[in-house]
Design a protein around this motif. Structure first.
Motif, PDB file in Angstrom:
ATOM      1  N   ARG A 201       1.067  -1.048  -0.092  1.00 27.43           N
ATOM      2  CA  ARG A 201       0.011  -0.483   0.189  1.00 27.43           C
ATOM      3  C   ARG A 201       1.003   0.934  -0.047  1.00 27.43           C
ATOM      4  NH1 ARG A 201      -4.511  -1.567   4.446  1.00 27.43           N
ATOM      5  NH2 ARG A 201      -5.468  -3.888   3.376  1.00 27.43           N
ATOM      6  N   MET A 202       2.075   0.880   0.781  1.00 23.05           N
ATOM      7  CA  MET A 202       2.462   2.036   0.938  1.00 23.05           C
ATOM      8  C   MET A 202       3.888   2.558  -0.463  1.00 23.05           C
ATOM      9  SD  MET A 202       4.822   2.163   4.822  1.00 23.05           S
ATOM     10  CE  MET A 202       4.619   0.588   5.092  1.00 23.05           C
ATOM     11  N   THR A 203       4.085   1.348  -1.116  1.00 26.25           N
ATOM     12  CA  THR A 203       4.128   2.076  -2.686  1.00 26.25           C
ATOM     13  C   THR A 203       2.982   2.468  -3.376  1.00 26.25           C
ATOM     14  OG1 THR A 203       5.916  -0.475  -2.723  1.00 26.25           O
ATOM     15  CG2 THR A 203       5.449   0.533  -5.025  1.00 26.25           C
ATOM     16  N   VAL A 204       1.904   1.735  -3.706  1.00 22.00           N
ATOM     17  CA  VAL A 204       1.022   2.709  -4.097  1.00 22.00           C
ATOM     18  C   VAL A 204       0.930   3.898  -4.138  1.00 22.00           C
ATOM     19  CG1 VAL A 204      -1.873   2.464  -4.474  1.00 22.00           C
ATOM     20  CG2 VAL A 204      -0.564   0.327  -4.860  1.00 22.00           C
ATOM     21  N   CYS A 205       1.074   4.384  -2.488  1.00 21.10           N
ATOM     22  CA  CYS A 205       0.579   6.260  -2.063  1.00 21.10           C
ATOM     23  C   CYS A 205       1.975   6.223  -2.279  1.00 21.10           C
ATOM     24  CB  CYS A 205       0.242   5.815  -0.750  1.00 21.10           C
ATOM     25  SG  CYS A 205      -1.381   5.107  -0.289  1.00 21.10           S
ATOM     26  N   ASN A 206       3.077   6.123  -2.126  1.00 22.06           N
ATOM     27  CA  ASN A 206       4.214   6.733  -2.704  1.00 22.06           C
ATOM     28  C   ASN A 206       3.757   7.570  -3.607  1.00 22.06           C
ATOM     29  OD1 ASN A 206       6.809   6.317  -4.177  1.00 22.06           O
ATOM     30  ND2 ASN A 206       7.270   6.392  -1.992  1.00 22.06           N
ATOM     31  N   MET A 207       3.354   6.375  -4.817  1.00 19.74           N
ATOM     32  CA  MET A 207       3.748   7.489  -6.297  1.00 19.74           C
ATOM     33  C   MET A 207       2.328   8.137  -6.632  1.00 19.74           C
ATOM     34  SD  MET A 207       5.829   4.729  -8.507  1.00 19.74           S
ATOM     35  CE  MET A 207       6.208   5.192 -10.059  1.00 19.74           C
ATOM     36  N   SER A 208       0.916   8.244  -5.700  1.00 17.08           N
ATOM     37  CA  SER A 208       0.836   9.315  -5.938  1.00 17.08           C
ATOM     38  C   SER A 208       0.554  10.390  -6.430  1.00 17.08           C
ATOM     39  CB  SER A 208      -0.225   9.581  -4.802  1.00 17.08           C
ATOM     40  OG  SER A 208      -0.166   8.304  -4.002  1.00 17.08           O
ATOM     41  N   ILE A 209       1.932  10.856  -6.520  1.00 14.72           N
ATOM     42  CA  ILE A 209       2.314  12.108  -6.894  1.00 14.72           C
ATOM     43  C   ILE A 209       2.957  12.235  -8.343  1.00 14.72           C
ATOM     44  CG2 ILE A 209       5.042  11.611  -5.590  1.00 14.72           C
ATOM     45  CD1 ILE A 209       3.433  14.807  -5.684  1.00 14.72           C
ATOM     46  N   GLU A 210       3.642  10.546  -8.711  1.00 11.23           N
ATOM     47  CA  GLU A 210       3.936  11.045 -10.009  1.00 11.23           C
ATOM     48  C   GLU A 210       2.459  11.014 -10.827  1.00 11.23           C
ATOM     49  OE1 GLU A 210       7.004  11.447  -9.354  1.00 11.23           O
ATOM     50  OE2 GLU A 210       7.409   9.912  -7.794  1.00 11.23           O
ATOM     51  N   ALA A 211       1.752  11.054 -10.539  1.00  8.85           N
ATOM     52  CA  ALA A 211       0.444  10.947 -11.368  1.00  8.85           C
ATOM     53  C   ALA A 211       0.403  12.881 -11.175  1.00  8.85           C
ATOM     54  CB  ALA A 211      -0.920  10.125 -10.655  1.00  8.85           C
ATOM     55  N   GLY A 212       0.941  13.218 -10.049  1.00  2.27           N
ATOM     56  CA  GLY A 212       0.404  14.177  -9.792  1.00  2.27           C
ATOM     57  C   GLY A 212      -0.691  14.937  -9.090  1.00  2.27           C
ATOM     58  N   ALA A 213      -0.677  13.602  -8.552  1.00  2.00           N
ATOM     59  CA  ALA A 213      -1.695  14.181  -7.208  1.00  2.00           C
ATOM     60  C   ALA A 213      -1.464  14.638  -5.332  1.00  2.00           C
ATOM     61  CB  ALA A 213      -2.585  12.977  -6.539  1.00  2.00           C
ATOM     62  N   ARG A 214      -2.087  15.063  -4.754  1.00  2.00           N
ATOM     63  CA  ARG A 214      -1.344  15.915  -3.936  1.00  2.00           C
ATOM     64  C   ARG A 214      -1.323  14.968  -2.610  1.00  2.00           C
ATOM     65  NH1 ARG A 214       0.972  18.797  -2.282  1.00  2.00           N
ATOM     66  NH2 ARG A 214       0.280  21.588  -0.788  1.00  2.00           N
ATOM     67  N   ALA A 215      -2.030  14.020  -2.474  1.00  2.00           N
ATOM     68  CA  ALA A 215      -1.335  12.676  -1.637  1.00  2.00           C
ATOM     69  C   ALA A 215      -2.722  11.263  -2.373  1.00  2.00           C
ATOM     70  CB  ALA A 215      -2.924  13.079  -0.052  1.00  2.00           C
ATOM     71  N   GLY A 216      -2.003  10.189  -1.223  1.00  2.00           N
ATOM     72  CA  GLY A 216      -2.787   9.274  -2.097  1.00  2.00           C
ATOM     73  C   GLY A 216      -3.055   8.703  -0.730  1.00  2.00           C
ATOM     74  N   MET A 217      -4.830   8.345  -0.260  1.00  2.00           N
ATOM     75  CA  MET A 217      -5.251   7.410   0.652  1.00  2.00           C
ATOM     76  C   MET A 217      -5.185   5.935   0.611  1.00  2.00           C
ATOM     77  SD  MET A 217      -6.591  10.870   2.215  1.00  2.00           S
ATOM     78  CE  MET A 217      -6.883  10.520   4.063  1.00  2.00           C
ATOM     79  N   VAL A 218      -5.650   5.074   1.657  1.00  2.00           N
ATOM     80  CA  VAL A 218      -6.138   4.095   1.493  1.00  2.00           C
ATOM     81  C   VAL A 218      -6.620   4.018   2.923  1.00  2.00           C
ATOM     82  CG1 VAL A 218      -6.143   1.651   1.966  1.00  2.00           C
ATOM     83  CG2 VAL A 218      -4.640   2.840   0.945  1.00  2.00           C
ATOM     84  N   ALA A 219      -7.816   3.911   3.038  1.00  2.00           N
ATOM     85  CA  ALA A 219      -8.828   3.434   4.691  1.00  2.00           C
ATOM     86  C   ALA A 219      -7.921   2.315   5.651  1.00  2.00           C
ATOM     87  CB  ALA A 219     -10.338   3.282   4.233  1.00  2.00           C
ATOM     88  N   PRO A 220      -8.132   2.672   7.025  1.00  2.00           N
ATOM     89  CA  PRO A 220      -7.356   1.596   7.527  1.00  2.00           C
ATOM     90  C   PRO A 220      -8.098   0.193   7.901  1.00  2.00           C
ATOM     91  CG  PRO A 220      -8.040   3.692   9.089  1.00  2.00           C
ATOM     92  CD  PRO A 220      -8.011   4.367   7.298  1.00  2.00           C
ATOM     93  N   ASP A 221      -7.076  -0.152   8.461  1.00  2.00           N
ATOM     94  CA  ASP A 221      -8.533  -1.507   8.329  1.00  2.00           C
ATOM     95  C   ASP A 221      -7.589  -2.866   9.356  1.00  2.00           C
ATOM     96  OD1 ASP A 221      -6.441  -2.741   6.642  1.00  2.00           O
ATOM     97  OD2 ASP A 221      -7.622  -3.353   5.315  1.00  2.00           O
ATOM     98  N   ALA A 222      -7.554  -4.083   9.334  1.00  2.00           N
ATOM     99  CA  ALA A 222      -6.749  -4.949  10.098  1.00  2.00           C
ATOM    100  C   ALA A 222      -5.644  -4.918   9.748  1.00  2.00           C
ATOM    101  CB  ALA A 222      -7.758  -6.268  10.031  1.00  2.00           C
ATOM    102  N   VAL A 223      -5.099  -4.445   8.888  1.00  2.00           N
ATOM    103  CA  VAL A 223      -3.734  -4.954   7.626  1.00  2.00           C
ATOM    104  C   VAL A 223      -2.935  -3.745   8.616  1.00  2.00           C
ATOM    105  CG1 VAL A 223      -2.572  -5.000   6.281  1.00  2.00           C
ATOM    106  CG2 VAL A 223      -4.942  -6.001   6.307  1.00  2.00           C
ATOM    107  N   THR A 224      -3.659  -2.951   8.456  1.00  2.00           N
ATOM    108  CA  THR A 224      -2.840  -1.321   8.986  1.00  2.00           C
ATOM    109  C   THR A 224      -2.760  -1.366  10.257  1.00  2.00           C
ATOM    110  OG1 THR A 224      -4.575  -0.681   7.331  1.00  2.00           O
ATOM    111  CG2 THR A 224      -3.245   1.043   8.639  1.00  2.00           C
ATOM    112  N   PHE A 225      -3.460  -1.697  11.345  1.00  2.00           N
ATOM    113  CA  PHE A 225      -3.893  -2.477  12.887  1.00  2.00           C
ATOM    114  C   PHE A 225      -2.475  -3.516  13.015  1.00  2.00           C
ATOM    115  CE2 PHE A 225      -8.295  -1.872  12.242  1.00  2.00           C
ATOM    116  CZ  PHE A 225      -7.943   0.229  11.945  1.00  2.00           C
TER     117      PHE A 225
END
Lengths: 191, 469
Positions: free
Chosen positions: B223-247
Motif C-alpha cells: 500500500r505504501m508503494t501505491v500511495c508513494n507514487m500518487s505524486i507521480e500522477a500529480g496528486a496532492r496525496a494518496g490514501m487508503v482507509a485503515p483496516d485490520a492489515v493496518t492495525f
C-alpha cells in the motif's frame, strides 16, 4: 517579499509538456544550505553542454531570450519533487512569472510563496503563446488578467488570498503567527 | 443527519484550526512533521532571523537520507563523507536539531533511514494524522489513512514555527481497484498501470483514495508503494482507509499507542472510512487482475508499458520523440530483451523488507549477468538489520550485487550513487526524468521482481520467466 502589481515582458518559450523540477534544477545542486545564487543552475542539464559552455540551441540561451521575465511552458509545469529550489532558481535568473495550462500543485504553492506568479491559461491561449515566442505580455494582478498583443486578454484563476499576498508583499508566516490564539485553543481541545 | 463524507474530508475536518472561507485558506494543524537535511536548512535560517522557536518539537522527527552516503565506511567512520557539500548539510541538520530541540536520527543511528520508511517503521505514522515533510513522496504515509503530502521549504518553516499550514481543500479522486494482482505482478506494477491510465497530471489538484478489493488485498509495504507514487500522477496525496492489515502492522511499534490507548485508537481509526454514498469529484476503476509487470520506456512515469509489450508506435504526447531520443529507443521497439547496465533496488518506493525478500527470491541461486552493476539499498537501518538476520544480504552479495547502508541512494543523483551517461538503469525508484539518476542516465522504472530478473539476464526480463524456474 516585494509587492507585485503587474509584470510586462517579452516571453521566452519552452515548448515542452511535463517540465519537471529535476530539469528546472537537478538534484545535485540541492546540496546547499542557502537559497541564493541558484539561477546559474537553472535548467542546468539543458542549458549547458558537457564542457560547461552554454548550449546555443536551448531557448533560454538565445539572444532574444535575454531579459525576458515571463516563461511559457507546456502543460503540467513543475511536476515532480517538492524542491523550492525550483522557484528560487527561476527568480534568481530573473523569471517573475510562468504561464502554462496546468501547474503541479507543490510547484505552484512554492511559487506563490516566493513571488513567482503562476498564470494558468486555457489550452488555446497556451498553444498560441507556444507558437509565438517573444511576444510582449502584461500580467495584471489586480484584474487577474493576462494581456496579449493586439488588445486581446484572458483572465486567469488565482485564489483571492494568494493574490492579496502577492500584491501586498504579505509574508504568509506572519499571517499564521497571528493565529496563535486559535492554534493554542485547538491544541488544548485535542490534548 | 450529516451528509456522507469521504475519508479525506474526515481527516481534513479534524485538523481545521480555522476553516477555509471564500477569501482565505484553512489553517490546518499538522500532527507529524518529518524533516531531513536537504529541504530544511533555509527554513531554520528563517526561524533564526525572526527569533522564532520550533513550536512542537514533540511532533517533529529528523532524519538524514537524501545527500547521505551509502558506503559503510563513510557512514560509520574510517572515511569522511566524500562530498563536502553533503557533509555540510548533515552537520547543519545536526546543529539545527540540537539548537531547536528536535529529535534527530543521525547518520550512525540504528533508527535512521529514508524519511518515508522510518515514519511507519517507528509507528509514528498513524491513521487520521496529518503528516508533512519537505519531500513530495510524503504521500507514502497515506497508506495508513493519514493525510500526508509534500511541502516546500517555506512551508517547512511555517510548520516548524506554528505547527500549521495554510491550505485550500483539494478535490477527491476515487481509484477503485477491482480484482487481485496475479503472481509475479506487484503493487509497483499496479501503480505504474494507474499512472499510465490517468497520466502524470491526472491527479493534479486531487487527493486520491485507493479503494476496492485489489487494494484491501495488499499488505502495508505494498500500500505504501501505491500511495508513494500518487505524486507521480500529480496528486496532492494518496490514501487508503485503515483496516485490520493496518492495525496489525502498527501494533507494538515503539510510537504506536499502547494498552488501553491502543484499543481506543483502533475504535477511532475504524471510523476513518469513506461513508457509503460519499461523493468523490472523480472516480476511475481498474481491474488488478488484468495488470501485467510494467516498465517505463520514456522520461516520465506515465510513459509505461507491459514488460512483454513495446514502446508505442505513435503517441499524442508532445515530448514522445524527445523522450525516445533521450532513451535511445525507437518507436514500436520491443522492451523485453533490451540491455540493462545498472540495477537499483531501493528508494522510498521499494526498499522495504518485503521488496528485498521478493528480489532475493528471484536472485537466489543466480549470479547477475556479466557487466551489470547492481546496488541494493535498504530503506532503513532497521530493515538492513532484519534483512541480514534472514540472510538476504548474502543472497544479494553472492549474486554479485552491492549491499549498502540505507538512504535515497541512486533514486536521485545527489549523494554519490549515480548512473553514467547513456547507461540503462533498471530502477525500483519512482522517477525516470531526464538526468534523475545522473546526467544523461536512462532510467527504466519497474518492480523489485522485474529488477532482479533483469539483473540475472542482463536484459529487460519478465520476472514470471524466472519465478517458474
Amino acid at each position: 517579499m516585494e509587492p507585485i502589481q503587474s509584470i510586462t515582458s517579452r516571453t521566452v518559450v519552452l515548448p515542452r509538456t511535463d517540465i519537471d523540477t529535476d530539469q528546472i534544477i537537478p538534484a545535485r545542486f540541492l546540496r546547499t544550505t542557502s537559497r541564493e545564487g541558484l539561477g546559474k543552475q537553472l535548467f542546468a542539464d539543458w542549458r549547458y553542454l558537457a564542457d560547461g559552455s552554454p548550449n546555443p540551441d536551448f531557448e533560454l540561451n538565445r539572444p532574444e531570450a535575454q531579459g525576458c521575465k515571463v516563461l511559457v511552458g507546456g502543460r503540467n509545469f513543475g511536476c515532480g519533487s517538492s524542491r523550492e529550489h525550483a522557484p528560487w532558481a527561476l527568480l534568481d535568473h530573473g523569471i517573475l512569472a510562468v504561464i502554462s495550462s496546468e501547474f503541479a500543485d507543490i510547484f505552484r504553492s512554492n511559487a506563490l510563496k516566493n513571488g513567482l506568479v503562476p498564470v494558468i491559461v486555457d489550452d488555446a491561449t497556451l498553444q498560441w503563446l507556444l507558437a509565438n515566442p517573444g511576444v510582449e505580455v502584461t500580467i495584471d494582478l489586480a484584474t487577474s488578467t493576462l494581456r496579449l498583443p493586439g488588445g486581446k486578454s484572458v483572465t486567469f484563476p488565482i485564489e483571492p488570498f494568494a493574490r492579496f499576498c502577492l500584491m501586498q508583499g504579505v509574508d504568509q508566516l506572519g499571517y499564521l503567527l497571528l493565529k496563535d490564539a486559535e492554534i493554542t485553543a485547538y491544541e488544548k481541545q485535542r490534548a | 443527519m450529516s451528509a456522507a463524507r469521504t475519508l479525506f474530508q474526515k481527516v481534513w475536518e479534524r485538523h481545521e484550526v480555522v476553516p477555509q472561507t471564500a477569501d482565505t485558506p484553512a489553517v490546518l494543524f499538522i500532527d507529524l512533521h518529518l524533516i531531513h537535511e536537504v529541504t530544511t536548512p533555509q527554513a531554520f535560517t528563517v526561524l533564526r532571523e525572526r527569533g522564532l522557536k520550533v513550536r512542537r518539537p514533540d511532533l517533529t522527527i529528523g532524519t538524514m537520507d537524501h545527500s547521505t552516503p551509502t558506503r559503510t565506511e563513510q557512514v560509520f567512520g574510517g572515511k569522511p563523507i566524500s562530498i563536502a557539500s553533503a557533509a555540510n548539510q548533515v552537520r547543519q541538520l545536526e546543529l539545527n536539531c540540537t539548537e531547536f530541540g528536535v529529535e534527530l536520527m543521525n547518520l550512525q543511528s540504528d533508527k535512521r533511514g529514508i524519511v518515508h520508511v522510518i515514519g511507519p517503521e517507528l509507528g509514528a505514522t498513524q491513521p487520521g494524522k496529518t503528516i508533512v515533510c519537505g519531500d513530495s513522496h510524503t504521500s507514502t504515509h497515506g497508506a495508513f489513512g493519514a493525510l500526508a503530502f509534500g511541502i516546500g521549504t517555506t512551508e517547512v518553516g511555517h510548520v516548524l514555527a506554528t505547527q500549521c499550514l495554510l491550505q485550500t481543500r483539494a478535490k477527491t479522486l476515487a481509484i477503485n481497484v477491482t480484482g487481485r494482482l496475479r503472481p509475479g505482478v506487484t503493487a509497483k506494477d499496479l501503480v505504474l498501470a494507474i499512472i499510465g491510465r490517468i497520466g502524470v497530471g491526472g491527479g493534479t489538484g486531487h487527493v486520491i483514495e485507493f479503494r476496492g478489493e485489489g487494494i484491501r488485498a495488499l499488505n502495508m509495504d505494498e500500500r505504501m508503494t501505491v500511495c508513494n507514487m500518487s505524486i507521480e500522477a500529480g496528486a496532492r496525496a494518496g490514501m487508503v482507509a485503515p483496516d485490520a492489515v493496518t492495525f496489525e502492522y502498527l501494533k507494538g511499534r515503539p510510537r504506536a499507542p499502547q494498552g488501553a490507548a491502543w484499543d481506543a485508537a483502533v475504535a477511532d481509526w475504524n471510523t476513518l472510512v469513506s461513508d457509503p454514498g460519499a461523493v468523490f469529484d472523480r472516480e476511475v476503476t481498474l481491474d488488478a487482475s488484468t495488470v501485467e509487470p510494467m516498465i517505463t520506456w520514456g522520461t516520465h512515469p506515465g510513459m509505461v508499458a507491459a514488460v512483454t509489450g513495446s514502446v508505442p508506435a505513435t503517441s499524442t504526447d508532445p515530448v514522445f520523440e524527445r523522450a525516445l531520443t533521450y532513451m535511445g529507443f525507437t518507436a514500436g521497439q520491443k522492451l523485453a530483451g533490451s540491455p540493462v547496465n545498472v540495477v537499483f533496488i531501493g528508494s522510498c518506493t521499494n526498499s522495504r523488507l518485503t521488496d528485498l525478500r521478493a528480489a532475493a527470491g528471484v536472485l537466489k541461486g543466480h549470479r547477475i549477468a556479466a557487466g551489470v552493476q547492481m546496488l541494493v539499498v535498504p530503506g532503513s537501518q532497521q530493515i538492513k538489520k532484519l534483512a541480514e538476520a534472514e540472510g538476504l544480504d548474502r543472497i544479494f552479495i553472492d549474486a554479485g550485487a552491492e549491499w549498502r547502508e540505507s538512504g535515497c541512494s541512486m533514486c536521485l543523483g545527489m549523494n554519490g550513487d549515480t548512473v553514467e551517461k547513456g547507461q540503462y538503469s533498471l530502477s525500483t525508484s519512482n522517477r525516470n526524468f531526464e538526468g534523475r539518476q545522473g546526467v544523461g542516465a536512462r532510467t527504466l522504472l519497474a518492480s523489485p521482481l522485474t529488477a532482479a530478473a533483469s539483473a540475472v539476464r542482463g536484459v529487460i526480463t519478465d520476472p514470471r520467466e524466472l519465478l517458474q524456474d
